[in-house]
Design a protein around this motif. Structure first.
Motif, PDB file in Angstrom:
ATOM      1  N   HIS A   1      -1.446   6.413  -0.949  1.00 43.65           N
ATOM      2  CA  HIS A   1      -0.125   6.069  -0.427  1.00 43.65           C
ATOM      3  C   HIS A   1       0.429   4.794  -1.094  1.00 43.65           C
ATOM      4  O   HIS A   1       1.622   4.650  -1.257  1.00 43.65           O
ATOM      5  CB  HIS A   1      -0.196   5.865   1.093  1.00 43.65           C
ATOM      6  N   SER A   2      -0.465   3.900  -1.469  1.00 43.85           N
ATOM      7  CA  SER A   2       0.002   2.658  -2.104  1.00 43.85           C
ATOM      8  C   SER A   2       0.585   2.950  -3.472  1.00 43.85           C
ATOM      9  O   SER A   2       1.497   2.254  -3.931  1.00 43.85           O
ATOM     10  CB  SER A   2      -1.153   1.651  -2.232  1.00 43.85           C
TER      11      SER A   2
ATOM     12  N   GLU B   1      -6.133   6.822   1.679  1.00 45.39           N
ATOM     13  CA  GLU B   1      -5.157   5.806   2.084  1.00 45.39           C
ATOM     14  C   GLU B   1      -4.570   5.103   0.861  1.00 45.39           C
ATOM     15  O   GLU B   1      -3.392   4.775   0.822  1.00 45.39           O
ATOM     16  CB  GLU B   1      -5.816   4.774   3.016  1.00 45.39           C
TER      17      GLU B   1
ATOM     18  N   GLU C   1      -5.154   1.581   7.468  1.00 45.82           N
ATOM     19  CA  GLU C   1      -3.830   1.736   6.877  1.00 45.82           C
ATOM     20  C   GLU C   1      -3.373   0.504   6.121  1.00 45.82           C
ATOM     21  O   GLU C   1      -2.439   0.576   5.304  1.00 45.82           O
ATOM     22  CB  GLU C   1      -2.805   2.095   7.957  1.00 45.82           C
TER      23      GLU C   1
ATOM     24  N   GLN D   1      -2.834   0.599   2.351  1.00 44.83           N
ATOM     25  CA  GLN D   1      -1.628   1.151   1.735  1.00 44.83           C
ATOM     26  C   GLN D   1      -0.713   0.064   1.187  1.00 44.83           C
ATOM     27  O   GLN D   1       0.068   0.313   0.275  1.00 44.83           O
ATOM     28  CB  GLN D   1      -0.847   1.989   2.755  1.00 44.83           C
TER      29      GLN D   1
END
Length: 269
Positions: A265-266, A262, A207, A210
């Protein structure tokens, strides 16, 4: 649309057309100018990507009109029909497709080709299974990566017949580059691209990717050997994917998909 001219089936393995295909199948050099593309979907993808299709080939029993209906832009490309015996002679134990093409090989990519892009770069460090590489190219194209870089892949060209099949022709769409490890390290350093490696023993959760807003390089090694020491030394992030204690590792193509997801999401946050 005009009907194609009638043509006879080629049933002599020494016919010039058959010998030309044989030469392409047996040639493994990285600098080959003619490549072979299996299956209509992959041929169509190559054509849409600007690859010049030289000629088309079918086995007995295939209707050339069906090709025109599926891929109208190939209507002007010459089609030859090959007998089953000639096809077996050409391909031997290799995969024999009912439809394939010879095409002009695109120029090989270079690291500088995607310097101005904004997407992430996937680096495969010692990944040698062509099926995995192809699956990662497909995932990378679907999740908006900028490029895939191959280190120590065992491939001489990204337009290898097996990789074209495994990627469903997307190797013609997504920049894919074979490069020496030292050149890639220098490139990433010169471009100031942060590097993340994935390994089961790493402490940082996946994570963390992100939180990185700029483009980055995500490096995946083979399941057996992992990421090389040279690449590990330059990593800014060392991540692992949480999974059951009963599982030692995930397939590298699955890991690539999770990492790229993942990263979506960034871009959304």
């Amino acid at each position: 649309m005009a009907a194609r001219a009638h043509h006879q089936t080629i049933d002599n393995p020494y016919h010039p057309v058959a010998r030309r295909i044989t030469d392409v199948v047996r040639r493994r050099a990285a600098t080959t100018k003619i490549i072979l593309i299996d299956d209509l979907q992959n041929i169509a993808q190559a054509a849409r990507s600007g690859v010049l299709i030289d000629s088309l080939y079918t086995t007995e029993g295939r209707d050339p009109a069906a090709i025109d209906e599926a891929v109208p832009e190939l209507h002007e490309v010459q089609i030859h029909t090959l007998s089953s015996a000639v096809t077996r002679k050409i391909f031997g134990d290799e995969k024999r497709s009912r439809i394939f093409a010879l095409a002009q090989s695109p120029a090989p990519g270079e690291l500088s080709d995607f310097s101005d892009g904004s997407g992430d770069v996937i680096v495969l460090d010692g990944v040698r299974l062509v099926g995995n590489i192809g699956a990662i190219i497909r995932t990378s194209a679907g999740l908006n990566a900028a490029a895939v870089i191959l280190l120590d892949s065992g491939l001489r060209t990204v337009f290898d017949r097996r990789l074209i099949r495994a990627s469903r022709g997307l190797v013609f769409t997504l920049p894919t580059v074979i490069a020496p490890r030292r050149d890639v390290i220098d490139y990433l350093h010169g471009q100031q691209i942060p590097v993340a490696t994935l390994a089961a023993e790493c402490a940082e959760p996946i994570e963390v990717l992100q939180r990185v807003k700029e483009r980055m390089a995500i490096v995946l090694g083979s399941e057996r050997r992992g990421v090389s020491t040279d690449i590990s030394r330059i990593a800014d992030y060392r991540c692992s994917i949480a999974m059951s204690d009963d599982i030692e590792s995930l397939n590298v193509s699955v890991s690539a998909g999770i990492a790229l997801h993942e990263r979506t999401h960034s871009r959304c946050s």
